[in-house]
Design a protein around this motif. Sequence first.
Motif, PDB file in Angstrom:
ATOM      1  N   THR A 128     -10.861   4.606  -7.802  1.00  0.00           N
ATOM      2  CA  THR A 128     -11.120   4.567  -6.362  1.00  0.00           C
ATOM      3  C   THR A 128     -10.480   3.309  -5.797  1.00  0.00           C
ATOM      4  O   THR A 128     -10.699   2.212  -6.305  1.00  0.00           O
ATOM      5  CB  THR A 128     -12.636   4.555  -6.090  1.00  0.00           C
ATOM      6  N   ILE A 129      -9.693   3.500  -4.768  1.00  0.00           N
ATOM      7  CA  ILE A 129      -8.860   2.412  -4.249  1.00  0.00           C
ATOM      8  C   ILE A 129      -9.022   2.306  -2.737  1.00  0.00           C
ATOM      9  O   ILE A 129      -9.206   3.310  -2.054  1.00  0.00           O
ATOM     10  CB  ILE A 129      -7.388   2.703  -4.626  1.00  0.00           C
ATOM     11  N   VAL A 130      -8.984   1.077  -2.241  1.00  0.00           N
ATOM     12  CA  VAL A 130      -8.918   0.877  -0.785  1.00  0.00           C
ATOM     13  C   VAL A 130      -7.524   0.356  -0.466  1.00  0.00           C
ATOM     14  O   VAL A 130      -7.006  -0.521  -1.161  1.00  0.00           O
ATOM     15  CB  VAL A 130      -9.996  -0.106  -0.292  1.00  0.00           C
ATOM     16  N   ARG A 131      -6.915   0.918   0.564  1.00  0.00           N
ATOM     17  CA  ARG A 131      -5.545   0.550   0.913  1.00  0.00           C
ATOM     18  C   ARG A 131      -5.392   0.425   2.419  1.00  0.00           C
ATOM     19  O   ARG A 131      -6.223   0.904   3.190  1.00  0.00           O
ATOM     20  CB  ARG A 131      -4.554   1.578   0.358  1.00  0.00           C
ATOM     21  N   LEU A 132      -4.294  -0.221   2.818  1.00  0.00           N
ATOM     22  CA  LEU A 132      -4.026  -0.402   4.247  1.00  0.00           C
ATOM     23  C   LEU A 132      -3.358   0.822   4.841  1.00  0.00           C
ATOM     24  O   LEU A 132      -2.468   1.410   4.236  1.00  0.00           O
ATOM     25  CB  LEU A 132      -3.081  -1.589   4.485  1.00  0.00           C
ATOM     26  N   ARG A 133      -3.780   1.164   6.046  1.00  0.00           N
ATOM     27  CA  ARG A 133      -3.042   2.109   6.887  1.00  0.00           C
ATOM     28  C   ARG A 133      -2.735   1.404   8.187  1.00  0.00           C
ATOM     29  O   ARG A 133      -3.293   0.361   8.477  1.00  0.00           O
ATOM     30  CB  ARG A 133      -3.893   3.349   7.175  1.00  0.00           C
ATOM     31  N   TRP A 134      -1.872   1.981   9.002  1.00  0.00           N
ATOM     32  CA  TRP A 134      -1.577   1.425  10.317  1.00  0.00           C
ATOM     33  C   TRP A 134      -1.238  -0.061  10.231  1.00  0.00           C
ATOM     34  O   TRP A 134      -1.680  -0.857  11.058  1.00  0.00           O
ATOM     35  CB  TRP A 134      -2.765   1.632  11.277  1.00  0.00           C
ATOM     36  N   GLY A 135      -0.489  -0.436   9.202  1.00  0.00           N
ATOM     37  CA  GLY A 135      -0.067  -1.821   9.077  1.00  0.00           C
ATOM     38  C   GLY A 135      -1.226  -2.778   8.892  1.00  0.00           C
ATOM     39  O   GLY A 135      -1.064  -3.981   9.074  1.00  0.00           O
ATOM     40  N   GLY A 136      -2.398  -2.258   8.540  1.00  0.00           N
ATOM     41  CA  GLY A 136      -3.553  -3.115   8.288  1.00  0.00           C
ATOM     42  C   GLY A 136      -4.620  -3.018   9.359  1.00  0.00           C
ATOM     43  O   GLY A 136      -5.673  -3.634   9.241  1.00  0.00           O
ATOM     44  N   SER A 137      -4.406  -2.224  10.418  1.00  0.00           N
ATOM     45  CA  SER A 137      -5.453  -2.079  11.443  1.00  0.00           C
ATOM     46  C   SER A 137      -6.543  -1.124  10.991  1.00  0.00           C
ATOM     47  O   SER A 137      -7.583  -1.035  11.624  1.00  0.00           O
ATOM     48  CB  SER A 137      -4.917  -1.570  12.775  1.00  0.00           C
ATOM     49  N   LEU A 138      -6.280  -0.377   9.951  1.00  0.00           N
ATOM     50  CA  LEU A 138      -7.250   0.596   9.469  1.00  0.00           C
ATOM     51  C   LEU A 138      -7.149   0.638   7.948  1.00  0.00           C
ATOM     52  O   LEU A 138      -6.094   0.346   7.383  1.00  0.00           O
ATOM     53  CB  LEU A 138      -6.886   1.975  10.046  1.00  0.00           C
ATOM     54  N   LEU A 139      -8.271   0.978   7.297  1.00  0.00           N
ATOM     55  CA  LEU A 139      -8.256   1.087   5.838  1.00  0.00           C
ATOM     56  C   LEU A 139      -8.520   2.524   5.432  1.00  0.00           C
ATOM     57  O   LEU A 139      -9.061   3.320   6.201  1.00  0.00           O
ATOM     58  CB  LEU A 139      -9.340   0.189   5.234  1.00  0.00           C
ATOM     59  N   GLU A 140      -8.143   2.818   4.216  1.00  0.00           N
ATOM     60  CA  GLU A 140      -8.385   4.150   3.663  1.00  0.00           C
ATOM     61  C   GLU A 140      -8.957   3.983   2.265  1.00  0.00           C
ATOM     62  O   GLU A 140      -8.442   3.194   1.481  1.00  0.00           O
ATOM     63  CB  GLU A 140      -7.051   4.909   3.567  1.00  0.00           C
ATOM     64  N   GLN A 141     -10.020   4.718   1.977  1.00  0.00           N
ATOM     65  CA  GLN A 141     -10.456   4.787   0.593  1.00  0.00           C
ATOM     66  C   GLN A 141      -9.868   6.059   0.012  1.00  0.00           C
ATOM     67  O   GLN A 141      -9.960   7.130   0.616  1.00  0.00           O
ATOM     68  CB  GLN A 141     -11.982   4.841   0.516  1.00  0.00           C
ATOM     69  N   CYS A 142      -9.216   5.926  -1.145  1.00  0.00           N
ATOM     70  CA  CYS A 142      -8.621   7.115  -1.749  1.00  0.00           C
ATOM     71  C   CYS A 142      -8.902   7.135  -3.236  1.00  0.00           C
ATOM     72  O   CYS A 142      -9.326   6.134  -3.816  1.00  0.00           O
ATOM     73  CB  CYS A 142      -7.116   7.166  -1.479  1.00  0.00           C
ATOM     74  N   THR A 143      -8.670   8.279  -3.838  1.00  0.00           N
ATOM     75  CA  THR A 143      -8.760   8.378  -5.288  1.00  0.00           C
ATOM     76  C   THR A 143      -7.354   8.490  -5.853  1.00  0.00           C
ATOM     77  O   THR A 143      -6.451   9.015  -5.194  1.00  0.00           O
ATOM     78  CB  THR A 143      -9.569   9.613  -5.720  1.00  0.00           C
ATOM     79  N   LEU A 144      -7.206   7.987  -7.063  1.00  0.00           N
ATOM     80  CA  LEU A 144      -5.910   8.053  -7.735  1.00  0.00           C
ATOM     81  C   LEU A 144      -6.108   8.633  -9.127  1.00  0.00           C
ATOM     82  O   LEU A 144      -6.813   8.060  -9.960  1.00  0.00           O
ATOM     83  CB  LEU A 144      -5.287   6.655  -7.829  1.00  0.00           C
TER      84      LEU A 144
END
Lengths: 321, 255
Positions: A128-144
């Motif tokens: 389970t990973i948290v990553r940047l979206r929108w150049g860092g204005s929003l985050l996403e939790q995703c699975t890998l």
Amino acid sequence: MSVLVVVEHDRGALSPATLEALAAARTVAGEGGVHALTLGAAADGMAGELAGHGASVVHQVHHDLLSDYGPEAWGEAVAQAVRTLAPEAVVACGTDRGTEVMAQAAARLDLPMVANCTEIGAGAEPWTIVRLRWGGSLLEQCTLQASTKLLTVAHHAFEAAEAPGAGTVSSLVVDLDPALGRTIVVDRVERAAGVTLATAPLVVGGGRGVGSAEAFAPLEELAGVLGGVVGCSRAVTNNGWRNHTDQVGQTGTRIAPDLYMACGISGAIQHWVGAMASKKILAINTDPEANMVTKADYAVIGDLHKVIPAITEEIRRRRGA
Amino acid sequence: MNVLVCVKRVPAPGARISITADGQAVDTAYLAFTTSPHEECAVEAAVQLVEQHGGESTVLTLGPAEADEQLRYAASIGVNKAVLLPIDEVDWDPQRTSAAITAAIRDLESANGPFDLVLFGNESADSGNFQVGVRVAHALARPMVNGIKGIEVEGGTIRARRESDAGVEVYLVPTPCVLGVKEGINLPRYPTLKGRLASKKVDVAQVSPVGEPGGQQMVTLLQAAEQVSQTVMLGNGPEAAPAVVDLLEELGLLK
Ligand SMILES: Cc1cc2nc3c(=O)[nH]c(=O)nc-3n(C[C@H](O)[C@H](O)[C@H](O)COP(=O)(O)OP(=O)(O)OC[C@H]3O[C@@H](n4cnc5c(N)ncnc54)[C@H](O)[C@@H]3O)c2cc1C
Ligand SMILES: Nc1ncnc2c1ncn2[C@@H]1O[C@H](COP(=O)(O)O)[C@@H](O)[C@H]1O
């Protein structure tokens, strides 16, 4: 678990972001340790510094096609290193080169790649990973879910720190198709020395409120007396008032001055994300409700065309006194 | 010269980005949509290259039916053809998106001949995966360089420029090739009234996208931690100048 870190460098000059990638790798690696991968003979001299940041093994790759940067040759070399060394995860920095090389390796290995991670939840499958979206204005939790996890880490998400590792040097052989030479850097134009938007201690930013290209003259003057540079919003570049090289934001430059003076800029999230690393922000705006004003450390409410010349004059007055 | 440009429809948020209650998407109830800025510049580059060297430009997107708007916008500034790969979901993961775009390019090329150049944005504005263009290029066995801010055609080679911390790097890439473009490579033109009218008549080809889900799957969107600061008001109008200069002094900026 063993984690391989792709070392970013430019003809032997280590990219500081690599030390953040090593820090991220240390949070994930267990017994298997953190391994570093350096591409090209010019990078051999970095082994000591990599060991000082936790590398237990430094794998050095030498090849004619790695004497300068080329995304395809680098990506193929990383892919072959992954096949040979079989690490559980591979980490690179979330820079232009780091993401590009990792994407190339991912394509060649037919594996997923998660860009700009800020938290890496390793362990049971899937991760389970948290990553940047929108150049860092929003985050996403995703699975890998993948046999080898390929990740790039977001800038500033992991703090570089010294952590002595064995740093055993090992040489790794790759077989590169000469055709990959087609995307190697062939020439360079070095930037003239001096402060840039990214490194300036003071930035005077102008937005749509400035009104025209000519009306930037007082902003230039103020930046000049303070040894700073002028930046702008996308509304300004879209109007053709200034070059895109001056644009601050998600699709422009990220700035980190001691003070950012944002004049006639509303503070849209895509602008803010490029300015938020400034130590202090002063907004000058006619609208007290503007996002830039409510988010800034300091504000002056008023017409920038009157406020800016008054500031320049006051500086001159004090200096003259 | 035949050029394909791949664009993505994204919302255009203002002061902040709101997330829907289920965490699955940006709340777009009050938002307009646009094309990712890097890709707007890629579209402009495609139009300019065809103006200079002849040939044809095509724009392609994988997205909801509403992405027709972004395809027609590209047509309104001069792109010749448009292709929509319609999906029901908000978005596809990057591996799946790449597979669908690759398959569509193969179809288009077998019908109309090869694209000399396929343009992408450096990264999509919303998901920012930094990989779809690279994956497509690899699948098509074509050279790819990302982050490009200058394109000049020299016969069968493209001289491509990219910025780095140290200055500018130059690449000489043989065509057919793939490039990822960054905003700033050009200043996209605005559509003319004539362009807008013509774009309404452009035939948007629909291709069913094919692709298996990849190994990266979104679980939920999250808000980034917001910096909260109590704004100190230094005053109104030019009378605030002394207070501003005091601040500059305090911050050690008045050397
Ligand atoms: C995907 C995406 C990426 C983007 N990337 C960027 C980016 O990198 N950088 C960026 O800047 N934008 C970016 N944008 C655009 C962004 O959303 C805004 O449209 C833009 O930042 C607005 O610029 P502005 O603040 O200058 O203009 P406006 O929003 O029009 O604001 C003008 C401000 O000036 C004030 N004003 C007017 N007259 C005066 C005066 N005389 N004195 C003082 N104040 C005055 C007004 O009160 C207002 O607050 C992006 C958008 C998208 C969708
Ligand atoms: N759904 C899509 N449709 C068309 N092109 C896309 C799509 N998603 C990504 N791209 C292209 O691939 C580039 C890189 O996207 P990404 O890997 O998401 O950062 C974008 O700038 C677009 O040019």
